[in-house]
Write a protein that holds these residues in place. Structure first.
Motif: not given
Lengths: 82, 190
Positions: A1, A6-7, A36, A38, A74, A76
Protein backbone atom coordinates in the motif's frame (compact mmCIF):
# COMPACT_ATOMS: atom_id res chain seq x y z
CA UNK A 1 0.00 0.00 0.00
CA UNK A 2 1.45 3.37 -0.95
CA UNK A 3 0.31 6.86 -1.83
CA UNK A 4 -0.68 5.82 -5.35
CA UNK A 5 -3.36 3.48 -4.03
CA UNK A 6 -4.74 5.86 -1.39
CA UNK A 7 -7.91 7.70 -2.43
CA UNK A 8 -7.12 10.76 -0.37
CA UNK A 9 -4.51 12.28 1.91
CA UNK A 10 -5.00 13.79 5.36
CA UNK A 11 -2.20 15.83 6.89
CA UNK A 12 -2.33 15.72 10.71
CA UNK A 13 1.27 16.80 11.20
CA UNK A 14 1.68 19.23 14.08
CA UNK A 15 -1.57 18.15 15.73
CA UNK A 16 -1.60 16.50 19.15
CA UNK A 17 -4.07 14.20 20.90
CA UNK A 18 -7.01 13.95 20.36
CA UNK A 19 -7.01 15.85 17.06
CA UNK A 20 -5.57 13.13 14.77
CA UNK A 21 -8.39 10.69 15.54
CA UNK A 22 -10.96 13.50 15.46
CA UNK A 23 -9.76 14.55 11.99
CA UNK A 24 -9.54 10.96 10.70
CA UNK A 25 -13.05 10.31 11.99
CA UNK A 26 -14.39 13.33 10.09
CA UNK A 27 -12.53 12.35 6.92
CA UNK A 28 -13.78 8.76 7.08
CA UNK A 29 -17.38 9.93 7.48
CA UNK A 30 -17.00 11.63 4.13
CA UNK A 31 -15.61 8.52 2.38
CA UNK A 32 -17.20 5.50 0.73
CA UNK A 33 -16.70 2.02 2.28
CA UNK A 34 -13.49 0.52 0.90
CA UNK A 35 -11.86 3.88 0.21
CA UNK A 36 -8.42 4.45 1.73
CA UNK A 37 -7.01 7.60 3.30
CA UNK A 38 -3.31 8.16 3.79
CA UNK A 39 -2.74 9.94 7.12
CA UNK A 40 0.44 11.72 8.16
CA UNK A 41 0.93 12.49 11.86
CA UNK A 42 3.68 13.70 14.15
CA UNK A 43 1.87 12.81 17.40
CA UNK A 44 3.69 9.77 18.83
CA UNK A 45 0.53 8.74 20.65
CA UNK A 46 -1.20 8.23 17.32
CA UNK A 47 0.78 4.99 16.82
CA UNK A 48 -1.40 3.50 19.57
CA UNK A 49 -4.45 5.74 19.13
CA UNK A 50 -5.18 5.28 15.42
CA UNK A 51 -5.26 1.44 15.39
CA UNK A 52 -7.35 1.43 18.63
CA UNK A 53 -9.75 3.98 17.16
CA UNK A 54 -10.03 1.94 13.94
CA UNK A 55 -10.80 -1.27 15.84
CA UNK A 56 -13.56 0.53 17.78
CA UNK A 57 -15.17 2.11 14.75
CA UNK A 58 -15.15 -0.77 12.26
CA UNK A 59 -12.43 0.73 10.10
CA UNK A 60 -9.06 -0.79 9.32
CA UNK A 61 -5.44 0.33 9.46
CA UNK A 62 -4.08 -1.51 6.41
CA UNK A 63 -0.50 -0.52 7.05
CA UNK A 64 1.61 2.04 8.87
CA UNK A 65 5.25 3.03 8.91
CA UNK A 66 7.54 5.72 10.23
CA UNK A 67 9.14 8.32 8.01
CA UNK A 68 12.03 10.39 9.32
CA UNK A 69 9.86 12.99 11.04
CA UNK A 70 6.33 11.61 10.99
CA UNK A 71 4.19 8.48 10.96
CA UNK A 72 2.08 7.35 7.99
CA UNK A 73 -1.12 5.31 8.29
CA UNK A 74 -3.30 3.86 5.56
CA UNK A 75 -6.83 3.65 6.88
CA UNK A 76 -9.63 1.94 4.99
CA UNK A 77 -13.24 2.81 5.66
CA UNK A 78 -15.18 -0.26 6.79
CA UNK A 79 -18.78 -1.11 5.99
CA UNK A 80 -21.21 1.24 7.76
CA UNK A 81 -22.35 -0.02 11.17
CA UNK A 82 -25.62 -1.95 10.89
CA UNK B 1 -20.34 -36.73 29.36
CA UNK B 2 -23.43 -36.32 31.52
CA UNK B 3 -26.76 -35.20 30.16
CA UNK B 4 -27.75 -31.90 31.81
CA UNK B 5 -30.59 -30.42 29.80
CA UNK B 6 -33.47 -31.34 27.61
CA UNK B 7 -34.83 -28.77 25.17
CA UNK B 8 -38.55 -28.13 24.73
CA UNK B 9 -38.53 -30.25 21.59
CA UNK B 10 -37.13 -33.18 23.58
CA UNK B 11 -33.56 -32.72 22.30
CA UNK B 12 -30.99 -33.89 24.85
CA UNK B 13 -27.98 -31.62 25.47
CA UNK B 14 -24.67 -32.42 27.11
CA UNK B 15 -22.95 -30.07 29.53
CA UNK B 16 -20.48 -29.14 26.80
CA UNK B 17 -23.29 -28.19 24.42
CA UNK B 18 -25.07 -26.14 27.06
CA UNK B 19 -21.82 -24.28 27.82
CA UNK B 20 -21.28 -23.56 24.13
CA UNK B 21 -24.80 -22.12 23.79
CA UNK B 22 -24.42 -19.96 26.91
CA UNK B 23 -21.03 -18.66 25.74
CA UNK B 24 -22.41 -17.80 22.32
CA UNK B 25 -25.42 -15.98 23.76
CA UNK B 26 -23.27 -14.03 26.23
CA UNK B 27 -20.84 -12.96 23.55
CA UNK B 28 -23.69 -11.81 21.34
CA UNK B 29 -25.21 -9.82 24.22
CA UNK B 30 -21.87 -8.16 25.00
CA UNK B 31 -21.42 -7.19 21.36
CA UNK B 32 -24.82 -5.51 21.45
CA UNK B 33 -24.24 -3.92 24.88
CA UNK B 34 -24.97 -0.20 24.39
CA UNK B 35 -23.00 0.66 27.55
CA UNK B 36 -19.81 -0.22 25.71
CA UNK B 37 -20.50 2.76 23.49
CA UNK B 38 -21.13 5.31 26.21
CA UNK B 39 -18.76 7.45 28.26
CA UNK B 40 -19.67 9.66 31.19
CA UNK B 41 -17.10 12.08 32.60
CA UNK B 42 -17.19 14.47 35.57
CA UNK B 43 -15.06 17.62 35.32
CA UNK B 44 -14.64 19.02 38.83
CA UNK B 45 -11.55 21.21 38.53
CA UNK B 46 -11.41 24.74 37.18
CA UNK B 47 -7.75 25.23 36.37
CA UNK B 48 -6.26 25.54 32.88
CA UNK B 49 -4.35 22.26 33.15
CA UNK B 50 -7.38 20.27 34.30
CA UNK B 51 -9.65 21.78 31.67
CA UNK B 52 -7.90 19.65 29.07
CA UNK B 53 -8.47 16.02 30.18
CA UNK B 54 -12.30 15.98 30.21
CA UNK B 55 -12.53 17.75 26.83
CA UNK B 56 -9.81 15.62 25.23
CA UNK B 57 -11.40 12.40 26.47
CA UNK B 58 -14.90 13.51 25.50
CA UNK B 59 -13.71 14.35 21.97
CA UNK B 60 -11.79 11.05 21.73
CA UNK B 61 -14.87 9.11 22.86
CA UNK B 62 -17.03 10.81 20.24
CA UNK B 63 -14.39 10.14 17.57
CA UNK B 64 -14.50 6.46 18.54
CA UNK B 65 -18.23 6.46 17.83
CA UNK B 66 -19.31 6.66 21.47
CA UNK B 67 -22.02 8.80 23.01
CA UNK B 68 -20.18 10.97 25.50
CA UNK B 69 -21.38 13.30 28.24
CA UNK B 70 -19.28 15.59 30.42
CA UNK B 71 -20.76 16.90 33.68
CA UNK B 72 -19.18 20.11 34.90
CA UNK B 73 -19.46 20.51 38.64
CA UNK B 74 -18.02 22.92 41.21
CA UNK B 75 -14.90 24.62 39.80
CA UNK B 76 -15.26 22.61 36.61
CA UNK B 77 -17.99 25.08 35.57
CA UNK B 78 -15.16 27.49 34.71
CA UNK B 79 -14.41 25.34 31.66
CA UNK B 80 -17.78 26.03 30.03
CA UNK B 81 -18.21 29.58 31.32
CA UNK B 82 -18.45 32.15 28.52
CA UNK B 83 -15.43 33.83 30.09
CA UNK B 84 -13.35 30.62 30.25
CA UNK B 85 -10.35 32.28 28.57
CA UNK B 86 -9.89 34.62 31.53
CA UNK B 87 -11.06 32.23 34.24
CA UNK B 88 -8.89 29.22 33.46
CA UNK B 89 -5.53 29.73 35.11
CA UNK B 90 -2.80 27.59 36.54
CA UNK B 91 -0.81 28.28 39.68
CA UNK B 92 2.54 26.96 40.86
CA UNK B 93 1.29 27.23 44.48
CA UNK B 94 0.58 23.83 46.07
CA UNK B 95 1.68 22.17 42.85
CA UNK B 96 5.21 20.87 43.39
CA UNK B 97 4.99 18.85 40.15
CA UNK B 98 4.77 21.96 38.00
CA UNK B 99 7.93 22.40 35.96
CA UNK B 100 9.52 25.80 36.68
CA UNK B 101 12.22 27.50 34.61
CA UNK B 102 14.26 28.10 37.78
CA UNK B 103 13.93 26.54 41.25
CA UNK B 104 11.71 28.77 43.34
CA UNK B 105 10.79 28.95 47.02
CA UNK B 106 7.07 28.66 47.84
CA UNK B 107 7.00 32.18 49.28
CA UNK B 108 8.19 33.44 45.92
CA UNK B 109 5.95 31.36 43.67
CA UNK B 110 2.98 32.60 45.70
CA UNK B 111 3.52 36.24 44.75
CA UNK B 112 0.52 37.89 43.00
CA UNK B 113 2.00 37.96 39.50
CA UNK B 114 3.09 34.34 39.50
CA UNK B 115 -0.31 32.87 38.64
CA UNK B 116 -0.58 35.05 35.55
CA UNK B 117 2.98 34.25 34.57
CA UNK B 118 2.51 30.50 34.99
CA UNK B 119 -0.73 30.66 32.98
CA UNK B 120 0.91 32.61 30.15
CA UNK B 121 3.81 30.17 30.09
CA UNK B 122 1.57 27.11 29.96
CA UNK B 123 -0.54 28.60 27.15
CA UNK B 124 2.60 29.47 25.18
CA UNK B 125 4.07 26.02 25.66
CA UNK B 126 0.85 24.28 24.63
CA UNK B 127 0.54 26.49 21.57
CA UNK B 128 4.15 25.84 20.57
CA UNK B 129 3.65 22.09 20.89
CA UNK B 130 0.45 22.15 18.85
CA UNK B 131 -2.06 21.25 21.57
CA UNK B 132 -5.58 22.34 20.62
CA UNK B 133 -6.85 25.30 22.65
CA UNK B 134 -9.73 24.98 25.11
CA UNK B 135 -11.89 26.93 22.64
CA UNK B 136 -11.05 24.47 19.87
CA UNK B 137 -11.69 21.45 22.08
CA UNK B 138 -15.05 22.89 23.17
CA UNK B 139 -15.94 23.33 19.50
CA UNK B 140 -14.87 19.78 18.64
CA UNK B 141 -16.96 18.42 21.52
CA UNK B 142 -20.05 20.37 20.48
CA UNK B 143 -19.65 19.54 16.80
CA UNK B 144 -19.33 15.85 17.60
CA UNK B 145 -22.40 15.84 19.89
CA UNK B 146 -20.60 15.43 23.20
CA UNK B 147 -23.19 16.55 25.77
CA UNK B 148 -21.90 19.33 28.02
CA UNK B 149 -23.94 19.38 31.22
CA UNK B 150 -23.63 22.02 33.93
CA UNK B 151 -24.32 21.03 37.54
CA UNK B 152 -27.42 22.93 38.64
CA UNK B 153 -26.53 22.74 42.33
CA UNK B 154 -23.17 24.43 41.81
CA UNK B 155 -24.82 27.09 39.68
CA UNK B 156 -27.21 27.82 42.54
CA UNK B 157 -24.43 27.91 45.16
CA UNK B 158 -22.07 30.10 43.12
CA UNK B 159 -24.81 32.27 41.63
CA UNK B 160 -24.38 31.34 37.96
CA UNK B 161 -27.18 31.86 35.44
CA UNK B 162 -27.82 29.72 32.36
CA UNK B 163 -26.72 32.54 30.08
CA UNK B 164 -23.29 32.58 31.75
CA UNK B 165 -22.31 29.45 29.85
CA UNK B 166 -21.22 28.78 26.28
CA UNK B 167 -23.91 27.81 23.75
CA UNK B 168 -25.05 24.21 23.71
CA UNK B 169 -24.70 23.57 27.46
CA UNK B 170 -27.43 21.53 29.18
CA UNK B 171 -28.32 21.66 32.86
CA UNK B 172 -28.79 18.79 35.30
CA UNK B 173 -27.95 17.27 38.64
CA UNK B 174 -26.72 14.09 40.27
CA UNK B 175 -29.81 12.25 39.09
CA UNK B 176 -29.10 13.07 35.46
CA UNK B 177 -25.48 12.03 35.90
CA UNK B 178 -26.39 8.70 37.51
CA UNK B 179 -28.94 7.97 34.84
CA UNK B 180 -26.18 8.40 32.23
CA UNK B 181 -23.44 6.73 34.28
CA UNK B 182 -25.35 3.52 35.02
CA UNK B 183 -25.63 2.97 31.29
CA UNK B 184 -21.96 3.73 30.57
CA UNK B 185 -19.03 1.38 30.97
CA UNK B 186 -16.67 4.34 30.96
CA UNK B 187 -17.15 6.69 33.91
CA UNK B 188 -14.41 9.07 35.01
CA UNK B 189 -14.05 11.66 37.74
CA UNK B 190 -11.53 14.34 36.84
Amino acid sequence: MDARTADRVLDCRGLLCPMPVVRIGREIEDMEPGEVVKVMATDRGSIADVPAWAADTGNEVLDWHEETDHVVFYVRRGAPAS
Amino acid sequence: MSIVARSSSGLVLTEQEVRAIVREELEAALRRDPAARRACIIASKGTLDFAYPPLILGAAAAAAGMEAAVFFTFYGLNIIHRDFRRRLKVSPVANPAMPMPVPMADTFSGLPLMKGLATTMMRAKFRKKGVATIAELLDVCRQSDVRLIACALTMEVFGYRERDFVDGVEFGGAGAFMSEARRSHVTLFI
